[in-house]
Motif scaffolding. Sequence first.
Motif, PDB file in Angstrom:
ATOM      1  N   HIS A 199      42.000  42.242  45.710  1.00 57.80           N
ATOM      2  CA  HIS A 199      40.739  42.999  45.586  1.00 57.80           C
ATOM      3  C   HIS A 199      39.554  42.044  45.457  1.00 57.80           C
ATOM      4  CE1 HIS A 199      43.025  46.752  43.958  1.00 57.80           C
ATOM      5  NE2 HIS A 199      43.143  46.602  45.258  1.00 57.80           N
ATOM      6  N   THR A 213      36.011  44.233  38.422  1.00 57.12           N
ATOM      7  CA  THR A 213      36.962  45.233  38.891  1.00 57.12           C
ATOM      8  C   THR A 213      37.877  45.642  37.746  1.00 57.12           C
ATOM      9  OG1 THR A 213      38.503  43.502  39.614  1.00 57.12           O
ATOM     10  CG2 THR A 213      36.963  44.363  41.256  1.00 57.12           C
ATOM     11  N   ASP A 218      45.411  48.020  39.153  1.00 55.05           N
ATOM     12  CA  ASP A 218      46.272  47.001  39.759  1.00 55.05           C
ATOM     13  C   ASP A 218      47.595  46.900  39.002  1.00 55.05           C
ATOM     14  OD1 ASP A 218      44.411  46.264  41.750  1.00 55.05           O
ATOM     15  OD2 ASP A 218      43.315  45.048  40.292  1.00 55.05           O
TER      16      ASP A 218
END
Length: 230
Positions: A199, A213, A218
């Motif tokens: 990402h 993020t 994740d």
Amino acid sequence: MEWIFKLTNYLIGTCLASHAALICDRWDDGNFIFTRSRCSFCHTELCLLDELPIFSYFWLHGKCRYCHNFIPPKLVVIEIIGGFAFISFDFSKLLDILTAIFVFSLLLAAICDYDQMEFYLIMILPAVILALWQSPKIFSYQLFDFIQLIPVLIILIYYNLTKKLGFGDFLIYLTLALYFNPEFANHVFLFGALFSLTHFWLDETLRSTTSATAFVPDIFLGLIVQLLLR
């Protein structure tokens, strides 16, 4: 027959993921249990065909049947990914049902963290309770289990104290390590870190500046991979 079993589980998973998205969307209102789903734009109550995971999104071309506003693509992505999280469970077994509850709890945290860059700790309370229920098995750990657990715990505590990692991420690692085992939790976080790096690379490639993020989504993707591999 195995493919029918997995397909059924996948469809169950998409429904659970769809409801998890609804819970996160209505969390502050608290009306996600007894009320029907409504369009976020025109607030029209949706019929059953409008609520079928994945299918209804593509059948309606990604738009509300009533006001024709676009449905956020994030919802169908959650349903598609969520289906894989429950595909390997045997819902006729109590342990697998409890594990599905554990996974659903982390799914809530992942969706909320993606939307708000944080999540309510009460969302993972079922996972914490189930992890504590399994905690006595720590006394049967071998030396290798502690070798895998202790160093990672020290690293996560350090990053937590230096504000580079949230307390929620640390708590999720503990619940994974207690409910499954340290090796399972380490693999989940390893896959999660790989997804996070991907990402970060995509953000850096597609944008001139990078932004923070959320890590829990994740971690959840890493959990799906590990569940499929075990």
